[in-house]
Motif scaffolding. Structure first.
Motif, short mmCIF file in Angstrom:
data_model
loop_
_atom_site.label_atom_id
_atom_site.label_comp_id
_atom_site.label_asym_id
_atom_site.label_seq_id
_atom_site.Cartn_x
_atom_site.Cartn_y
_atom_site.Cartn_z
N GLY A 253 0.41 -5.89 -0.91
CA GLY A 253 -0.46 -5.96 -0.26
C GLY A 253 -1.70 -5.26 -0.93
O GLY A 253 -2.88 -5.34 -0.30
N GLY A 254 -1.70 -4.59 -2.11
CA GLY A 254 -2.89 -4.12 -2.69
C GLY A 254 -2.93 -2.42 -2.13
O GLY A 254 -4.25 -2.14 -2.12
N LEU A 255 -2.18 -2.01 -1.21
CA LEU A 255 -2.53 -1.10 -0.59
C LEU A 255 -2.62 0.29 -1.49
O LEU A 255 -1.93 0.47 -2.55
N GLY A 256 -3.19 1.27 -1.12
CA GLY A 256 -3.27 2.70 -1.86
C GLY A 256 -4.50 3.00 -2.44
O GLY A 256 -5.59 2.29 -2.48
N GLY A 257 -4.13 4.17 -3.20
CA GLY A 257 -5.23 4.70 -3.77
C GLY A 257 -4.75 6.20 -4.38
O GLY A 257 -3.66 6.63 -4.36
N CYS A 258 -5.72 7.02 -4.56
CA CYS A 258 -5.49 8.55 -4.68
C CYS A 258 -6.28 9.23 -4.10
O CYS A 258 -7.33 9.31 -4.10
N PRO A 259 -5.79 10.27 -3.08
CA PRO A 259 -6.29 10.83 -2.38
C PRO A 259 -7.06 12.08 -3.02
O PRO A 259 -7.98 12.68 -2.46
N TYR A 260 -6.82 12.27 -4.42
CA TYR A 260 -7.47 13.37 -5.03
C TYR A 260 -8.41 12.79 -5.89
O TYR A 260 -9.24 13.85 -6.87
N ALA A 261 -8.90 11.38 -6.04
CA ALA A 261 -9.51 10.92 -7.12
C ALA A 261 -10.80 10.40 -6.49
O ALA A 261 -10.57 9.22 -5.80
N SER A 263 -13.46 7.59 -5.23
CA SER A 263 -13.55 6.44 -5.56
C SER A 263 -12.57 5.51 -5.92
O SER A 263 -12.87 4.28 -6.17
N ALA A 264 -11.51 6.13 -6.13
CA ALA A 264 -10.29 5.22 -6.55
C ALA A 264 -9.75 4.41 -5.54
O ALA A 264 -9.56 4.68 -4.34
N THR A 265 -9.92 3.01 -5.47
CA THR A 265 -9.52 2.16 -4.91
C THR A 265 -7.96 1.68 -4.76
O THR A 265 -7.25 2.34 -5.57
N GLY A 266 -7.64 0.51 -4.30
CA GLY A 266 -6.37 0.28 -4.10
C GLY A 266 -5.44 -0.16 -5.49
O GLY A 266 -6.03 -0.43 -6.39
N ASN A 267 -4.10 -0.09 -5.47
CA ASN A 267 -3.37 -0.41 -6.60
C ASN A 267 -3.39 -1.82 -6.62
O ASN A 267 -3.89 -2.57 -5.96
N LEU A 268 -3.05 -2.20 -8.10
CA LEU A 268 -2.70 -3.57 -8.18
C LEU A 268 -1.95 -4.05 -7.21
O LEU A 268 -0.62 -3.73 -7.01
N ALA A 269 -2.28 -5.23 -6.56
CA ALA A 269 -1.27 -5.88 -5.64
C ALA A 269 -0.24 -6.55 -6.06
O ALA A 269 -0.44 -7.24 -7.03
N THR A 270 0.97 -6.25 -5.69
CA THR A 270 2.22 -6.86 -6.37
C THR A 270 2.13 -8.48 -6.27
O THR A 270 2.66 -9.11 -7.03
N GLU A 271 1.48 -8.97 -4.79
CA GLU A 271 1.20 -10.59 -4.80
C GLU A 271 0.40 -11.03 -6.05
O GLU A 271 0.70 -12.22 -6.40
N ASP A 272 -0.40 -10.46 -6.15
CA ASP A 272 -1.52 -10.89 -7.39
C ASP A 272 -0.87 -10.91 -8.73
O ASP A 272 -0.97 -11.80 -9.49
N LEU A 273 -0.03 -9.77 -8.98
CA LEU A 273 0.61 -9.63 -10.24
C LEU A 273 1.60 -10.74 -10.14
O LEU A 273 1.72 -11.25 -11.25
#
Length: 315
Positions: A253-261, A263-273
């Motif tokens: 679903g493209g969830l996530g990011g880095c709580p310490y970085a 402006s870091a937005t979500g990870n590459l979505a597995t479905e898109d990959l």
């Protein structure tokens, strides 16, 4: 949110490009990296159902949680409870992130047989994330890796800030290679190269991977972990595949990011990959319909639509 249409649109077969791998292993990070930034606590039963659904969809590696200190990442404070309730599926690995020796103790107590450590390629991020210097982090991780390997546990090394740092800017390639080699030399079986703030572009990805190869690191030991801040995650993945990489990190679903970085937005979505891999004729073993349904289900629990473009297109 509409109900997922279980049908997939017809796709015109395309010639398989030369120089790409026949198969790719997807390292699913949704339950750990994907959920760690959620402000509202996700119930244990929802996390366990998420893990069950991911395995049932065909994902062979599902990074489950982290034994980080609860005050650092409150969302993962229930790690022991999640692992206690997990019904492992045959053929699926469930790695756990451990930050230090105490984290390894807890992982061993929980019966974990697959761990990851999280290092960085820059001084600034290491100071903010681990409260240690760039060199000091390796002194902390070395006994953890040695002990884990001695216990027969597979260890993965994450290297963050590979392509850019919000405080230091572009990161010298030789600095990245040096840090990555130190993780491999201490015993990590695989090194995941992280674009933590999502600034990488395909040429930069190729340059970093070639530098590792030139330094004697087999591409088979390398994985990639892209964030989609500037919409480059899929393009960067394709560049990595063209260099021989066969393990790609992504988040359902493209969830996530880095709580310490910043402006870091979500990870590459597995479905898109998966949509891209299917179009390239690259095997991955995941049921796209089942996974998109899982991300739709989780998005309903989180109270917002999935960021994945493929999930949106299928709903």
């Amino acid at each position: 949110m509409s109900t997922l249409d279980l049908g997939l649109p017809a796709r015109v077969p395309s010639p398989e490009p030369a120089g790409l791998p026949d198969a790719v292993t997807i390292w699913e990070v949704g339950p750990r990296d994907g959920l760690q930034n959620e402000q509202g606590v996700v119930p244990v039963e929802v996390k366990l159902e998420f893990l069950h659904r991911l395995g049932a969809a065909g994902l062979s590696i599902v990074e489950t949680t982290s034994f980080v200190r609860p005050e650092w990442v409150p969302q993962l404070a229930d790690a022991a409870e999640v692992l206690a309730g997990l019904e492992e599926r045959d053929g699926v690995r469930y790695p756990v992130l451990v930050p230090n020796a105490r984290g390894l103790d807890r992982a061993l107590e929980a019966g974990v047989r697959d761990i990851a450590i999280f290092a960085a390629a820059t001084e600034s991020f290491t100071r903010r994330n681990l409260n240690r210097g760039l060199d000091e982090q390796f002194a902390m991780f070395e006994p953890v890796v040695h002990r884990a390997v001695g216990e027969g546990i597979a260890v993965r090394g994450y290297l963050s800030m590979v392509f850019g740092d919000p405080w230091e800017g572009p990161v010298p390639v030789e600095q990245v290679v040096s840090a990555g080699r130190r993780l491999l030399e201490m015993g990590c079986a695989q090194l995941s190269l992280g674009d933590t703030i999502g600034v990488a572009t395909p040429g930069q990805v190729e340059s970093v991977l070639r530098a590792f190869t030139a330094a004697g690191v087999p591409v088979s030991q390398l994985a990639v972990h892209f964030h989609d801040t500037y919409g480059q995650a899929l393009a960067n993945t394709y560049a990595a595949l063209s260099q021989g990489v066969t393990t790609v990190d992504s988040s359902a679903g493209g969830l996530g990011g880095c709580p310490y970085a910043k402006s870091a937005t979500g990870n590459l979505a597995t479905e898109d990959l998966i949509w891209m891999l299917d179009g390239l004729g690259i095997h991955h073993g995941v049921d796209l319909r089942a996974l998109a349904a899982t991300s739709t289900w989780l998005a309903e629990h989180l109270g917002r639509p999935s960021p994945s473009r493929v999930v949106k297109a299928l709903t």
